[in-house]
Design an enzyme around this catalytic site. Structure first.
Site, mmCIF file in Angstrom:
data_model
loop_
_atom_site.group_PDB
_atom_site.id
_atom_site.type_symbol
_atom_site.label_atom_id
_atom_site.label_comp_id
_atom_site.label_asym_id
_atom_site.label_seq_id
_atom_site.Cartn_x
_atom_site.Cartn_y
_atom_site.Cartn_z
ATOM 1 N N HIS A 190 -14.830 2.012 -1.709
ATOM 2 C CA HIS A 190 -13.786 1.111 -1.204
ATOM 3 C C HIS A 190 -12.740 1.848 -0.372
ATOM 4 C CE1 HIS A 190 -14.766 -2.058 -4.553
ATOM 5 N NE2 HIS A 190 -15.651 -2.045 -3.580
ATOM 6 N N ASN A 249 -15.384 1.527 -21.757
ATOM 7 C CA ASN A 249 -14.382 0.516 -21.403
ATOM 8 C C ASN A 249 -13.831 -0.065 -22.708
ATOM 9 O OD1 ASN A 249 -13.065 -1.888 -20.417
ATOM 10 N ND2 ASN A 249 -14.370 -1.792 -18.587
ATOM 11 N N GLN A 288 -15.059 3.198 -7.064
ATOM 12 C CA GLN A 288 -14.420 2.097 -6.325
ATOM 13 C C GLN A 288 -12.945 2.430 -6.103
ATOM 14 O OE1 GLN A 288 -15.773 -1.877 -8.256
ATOM 15 N NE2 GLN A 288 -16.290 -0.282 -9.708
ATOM 16 N N CYS A 314 -1.630 2.508 16.757
ATOM 17 C CA CYS A 314 -2.792 3.353 17.067
ATOM 18 C C CYS A 314 -2.563 4.049 18.421
ATOM 19 C CB CYS A 314 -4.049 2.491 17.120
ATOM 20 S SG CYS A 314 -5.482 3.403 17.717
ATOM 21 N N TYR A 355 0.824 -1.212 0.000
ATOM 22 C CA TYR A 355 0.000 0.000 0.000
ATOM 23 C C TYR A 355 0.861 1.266 0.000
ATOM 24 C CZ TYR A 355 -4.476 -2.206 -0.085
ATOM 25 O OH TYR A 355 -5.578 -2.915 -0.518
ATOM 26 N N CYS A 382 -5.455 2.596 21.045
ATOM 27 C CA CYS A 382 -5.538 1.241 21.614
ATOM 28 C C CYS A 382 -4.257 0.426 21.462
ATOM 29 C CB CYS A 382 -6.721 0.487 20.995
ATOM 30 S SG CYS A 382 -6.418 0.020 19.299
HETATM 31 C C1 BJW Z 1 -10.192 0.992 -18.936
HETATM 32 C C2 BJW Z 1 -9.010 1.593 -19.332
HETATM 33 C C3 BJW Z 1 -9.124 2.889 -19.792
HETATM 34 C C4 BJW Z 1 -8.490 -0.346 -18.664
HETATM 35 N N1 BJW Z 1 -10.326 3.476 -19.834
HETATM 36 N N2 BJW Z 1 -11.371 1.594 -18.985
HETATM 37 C C5 BJW Z 1 -21.511 -11.875 -4.946
HETATM 38 C C6 BJW Z 1 -21.037 -12.847 -5.808
HETATM 39 C C7 BJW Z 1 -19.716 -13.299 -5.714
HETATM 40 C C8 BJW Z 1 -18.843 -12.799 -4.755
HETATM 41 C C9 BJW Z 1 -19.311 -11.841 -3.916
HETATM 42 C C10 BJW Z 1 -20.623 -11.404 -4.006
HETATM 43 N N3 BJW Z 1 -20.801 -10.437 -3.051
HETATM 44 C C11 BJW Z 1 -19.635 -10.263 -2.391
HETATM 45 C C12 BJW Z 1 -18.710 -11.116 -2.877
HETATM 46 C C13 BJW Z 1 -17.283 -11.216 -2.404
HETATM 47 C C14 BJW Z 1 -16.368 -10.135 -2.925
HETATM 48 C C15 BJW Z 1 -16.412 -10.148 -4.445
HETATM 49 O O1 BJW Z 1 -17.058 -9.378 -5.097
HETATM 50 N N4 BJW Z 1 -15.655 -11.042 -5.065
HETATM 51 C C16 BJW Z 1 -15.626 -11.107 -6.529
HETATM 52 C C17 BJW Z 1 -14.198 -10.841 -6.994
HETATM 53 C C18 BJW Z 1 -16.159 -12.423 -6.967
HETATM 54 N N5 BJW Z 1 -16.740 -8.845 -2.389
HETATM 55 C C19 BJW Z 1 -16.340 -8.428 -1.180
HETATM 56 O O2 BJW Z 1 -15.678 -9.139 -0.452
HETATM 57 C C20 BJW Z 1 -16.769 -7.038 -0.744
HETATM 58 N N6 BJW Z 1 -17.312 -7.106 0.567
HETATM 59 C C21 BJW Z 1 -18.481 -7.697 0.837
HETATM 60 O O3 BJW Z 1 -19.186 -8.152 -0.032
HETATM 61 O O4 BJW Z 1 -18.798 -7.703 2.165
HETATM 62 C C22 BJW Z 1 -19.972 -8.413 2.578
HETATM 63 C C23 BJW Z 1 -20.029 -8.301 4.094
HETATM 64 C C24 BJW Z 1 -21.175 -7.807 4.684
HETATM 65 C C25 BJW Z 1 -21.253 -7.721 6.074
HETATM 66 C C26 BJW Z 1 -20.162 -8.127 6.854
HETATM 67 C C27 BJW Z 1 -19.007 -8.612 6.256
HETATM 68 C C28 BJW Z 1 -18.933 -8.698 4.865
HETATM 69 C C29 BJW Z 1 -15.548 -6.114 -0.631
HETATM 70 C C30 BJW Z 1 -14.880 -5.868 -1.943
HETATM 71 C C31 BJW Z 1 -13.620 -5.024 -1.729
HETATM 72 C C32 BJW Z 1 -12.778 -4.879 -2.985
HETATM 73 N N7 BJW Z 1 -11.485 -4.409 -2.637
HETATM 74 C C33 BJW Z 1 -10.530 -4.077 -3.694
HETATM 75 C C34 BJW Z 1 -9.139 -3.758 -3.085
HETATM 76 C C35 BJW Z 1 -9.195 -2.707 -1.994
HETATM 77 C C36 BJW Z 1 -8.972 -1.305 -2.458
HETATM 78 C C37 BJW Z 1 -7.590 -1.117 -3.076
HETATM 79 O O5 BJW Z 1 -6.611 -1.639 -2.563
HETATM 80 O O6 BJW Z 1 -7.510 -0.408 -4.090
HETATM 81 O O7 BJW Z 1 -11.033 -3.000 -4.463
HETATM 82 S S1 BJW Z 1 -10.329 -5.404 -4.878
HETATM 83 C C38 BJW Z 1 -10.206 -4.362 -6.276
HETATM 84 O O8 BJW Z 1 -11.327 -4.632 -7.154
HETATM 85 C C39 BJW Z 1 -10.384 -2.924 -5.752
HETATM 86 C C40 BJW Z 1 -11.276 -2.339 -6.800
HETATM 87 O O9 BJW Z 1 -11.951 -1.195 -6.320
HETATM 88 C C41 BJW Z 1 -12.196 -3.492 -7.150
HETATM 89 C C42 BJW Z 1 -12.885 -3.364 -8.495
HETATM 90 O O10 BJW Z 1 -11.960 -3.388 -9.540
HETATM 91 P P1 BJW Z 1 -12.186 -2.476 -10.812
HETATM 92 O O11 BJW Z 1 -12.120 -1.051 -10.413
HETATM 93 O O12 BJW Z 1 -13.369 -2.912 -11.554
HETATM 94 O O13 BJW Z 1 -10.826 -2.754 -11.614
HETATM 95 P P2 BJW Z 1 -10.506 -3.964 -12.626
HETATM 96 O O14 BJW Z 1 -9.042 -4.049 -12.752
HETATM 97 O O15 BJW Z 1 -11.229 -5.189 -12.265
HETATM 98 O O16 BJW Z 1 -11.116 -3.461 -14.015
HETATM 99 C C43 BJW Z 1 -10.565 -2.382 -14.724
HETATM 100 C C44 BJW Z 1 -11.381 -2.170 -15.969
HETATM 101 O O17 BJW Z 1 -10.893 -1.006 -16.606
HETATM 102 C C45 BJW Z 1 -11.246 -3.327 -16.992
HETATM 103 O O18 BJW Z 1 -12.548 -3.717 -17.409
HETATM 104 C C46 BJW Z 1 -10.475 -2.682 -18.167
HETATM 105 O O19 BJW Z 1 -10.897 -3.175 -19.435
HETATM 106 C C47 BJW Z 1 -10.829 -1.243 -17.994
HETATM 107 N N8 BJW Z 1 -9.834 -0.306 -18.521
HETATM 108 N N9 BJW Z 1 -7.959 0.667 -19.162
HETATM 109 C C48 BJW Z 1 -11.410 2.772 -19.418
HETATM 110 N N10 BJW Z 1 -8.000 3.552 -20.234
#
Ligand code: BJW
Length: 256
Positions: free
Chosen positions: A123, A217, A105, A151, A71, A154
């Site tokens: 996020h 996209n 996100q 922290c 990070y 704590c």
């Molecule tokens: C361009 C481009 C250009 C390139 N112009 N475009 C339902 C079904 C299945 C699983 C789950 C579900 N519900 C929940 C889950 C579990 C999980 C999940 O979704 N897993 C899937 C992977 C299957 N979700 C979670 O765990 C979430 N929490 C949750 O559901 O909690 C429930 C709960 C309730 C109560 C108590 C306890 C729990 C949390 C999700 C957290 C995601 N975290 C991350 C990392 C942290 C932040 C960080 O470090 O930055 O967030 S993972 C990562 O993915 C990051 C992003 O924000 C996130 C999304 O990614 P994003 O932005 O879409 O990026 P990419 O790389 O995937 O896509 C980029 C796109 O850009 C591509 O399409 C390219 O083509 C395009 N592109 N160049 C325009 N120039």
């Protein structure tokens, strides 16, 4: 006229009639600022690192220094990055439309630095740290130090204030995004693979409620079949083009 240019023109013609616009963004909108995405096959971070080693609470419990270093590297990249023409076009478009909510996100703060207002961070943010201790709510500005600071309340380790897999999203932000999605009439999905939930569900809520979906996209995603406007290109080029078309239409007085 190419198909792409015709789609951009049709979308620009649709904008003046839009009552309420939701813009959902992901890592792709920051790609042209030099920040790596997660899932792109060659350049995505998950092609080099395993998400379970870096973006889960378990990873931080087992290897806090490793997670902190990753990070720290990303914070440094984000601090050096500048908003790109896509972020800036969106910020310029926002006040020209009736009601716009940007839901991101991304954790890089680039929408805000480009001048967008009313940005919901689903996020979290790379700019803040929070305590990893259960029940402790201490949050502070991030510190650029080699190891997780302690922290002051704590004594547990501080961690980046981002949302990892398995963690709930901020309840108020998610509720507001879902409610807005249920009543908007136009929904943009820009630079997200639409694979991570519950963020990916937001555009689907808008689609089910009858909003027109716009996807910007270079690649297809699970949302593409639901999109009325598919703009197959980089947002750093497509959003400025859209802004130009919109300005041309509104200046010439042509509206729907
Ligand atoms: C361009 C481009 C250009 C390139 N112009 N475009 C339902 C079904 C299945 C699983 C789950 C579900 N519900 C929940 C889950 C579990 C999980 C999940 O979704 N897993 C899937 C992977 C299957 N979700 C979670 O765990 C979430 N929490 C949750 O559901 O909690 C429930 C709960 C309730 C109560 C108590 C306890 C729990 C949390 C999700 C957290 C995601 N975290 C991350 C990392 C942290 C932040 C960080 O470090 O930055 O967030 S993972 C990562 O993915 C990051 C992003 O924000 C996130 C999304 O990614 P994003 O932005 O879409 O990026 P990419 O790389 O995937 O896509 C980029 C796109 O850009 C591509 O399409 C390219 O083509 C395009 N592109 N160049 C325009 N120039």
């Amino acid at each position: 006229m190419t198909n792409l240019s015709a789609t951009l023109q049709a979308l620009a013609a649709r904008l003046p009639a839009a009552r309420s616009v939701l813009v959902l963004t992901g890592a792709g909108i920051s790609a042209e600022s030099g920040l790596p995405t997660f899932r792109d096959a060659m350049s995505g971070m998950w092609s080099r690192f395993r998400p379970e080693d870096l973006a889960t609470p378990e990873a931080f419990r087992h290897q806090p220094e490793l997670v902190w270093r990753w990070y720290r590297w990303r914070r440094q990249l984000a601090a050096q990055a500048q908003p790109n023409p896509g972020h800036r076009a969106l910020a310029r478009l926002q006040p020209l439309l009736r009601e716009v909510l940007i839901v991101t996100q991304n954790v890089d703060g680039l929408h805000q630095r480009a001048g967008s207002r009313d940005v919901l961070e689903l996020h979290g943010s790379l700019l803040r740290d929070r305590c990893s201790g259960s029940g402790c709510t201490w949050v502070m500005a991030c510190r650029d130090v080699p190891e997780p600071p302690i922290c002051p309340v704590c004594g547990e380790k501080m961690r980046p204030a981002v949302i990892w897999f398995g963690e709930p999203l901020p309840e108020d932000a998610l509720l507001r995004a879902n409610e807005f999605a249920g009543q908007c009439d136009l929904c943009f999905s820009i630079g997200t693979s639409s694979q991570v939930y519950p963020a990916a569900e937001i555009a689907m809520i808008a689609a089910r409620a009858g909003a027109d979906i716009v996807e910007i996209n270079p690649s297809a995603t699970p949302l593409t079949p639901y999109a009325e406007f598919v703009i197959n290109g980089p947002s750093g080029e497509m959003l400025p083009d859209l802004l130009r078309h919109h300005e041309r239409i509104t200046q010439s007085g042509v509206t729907l």
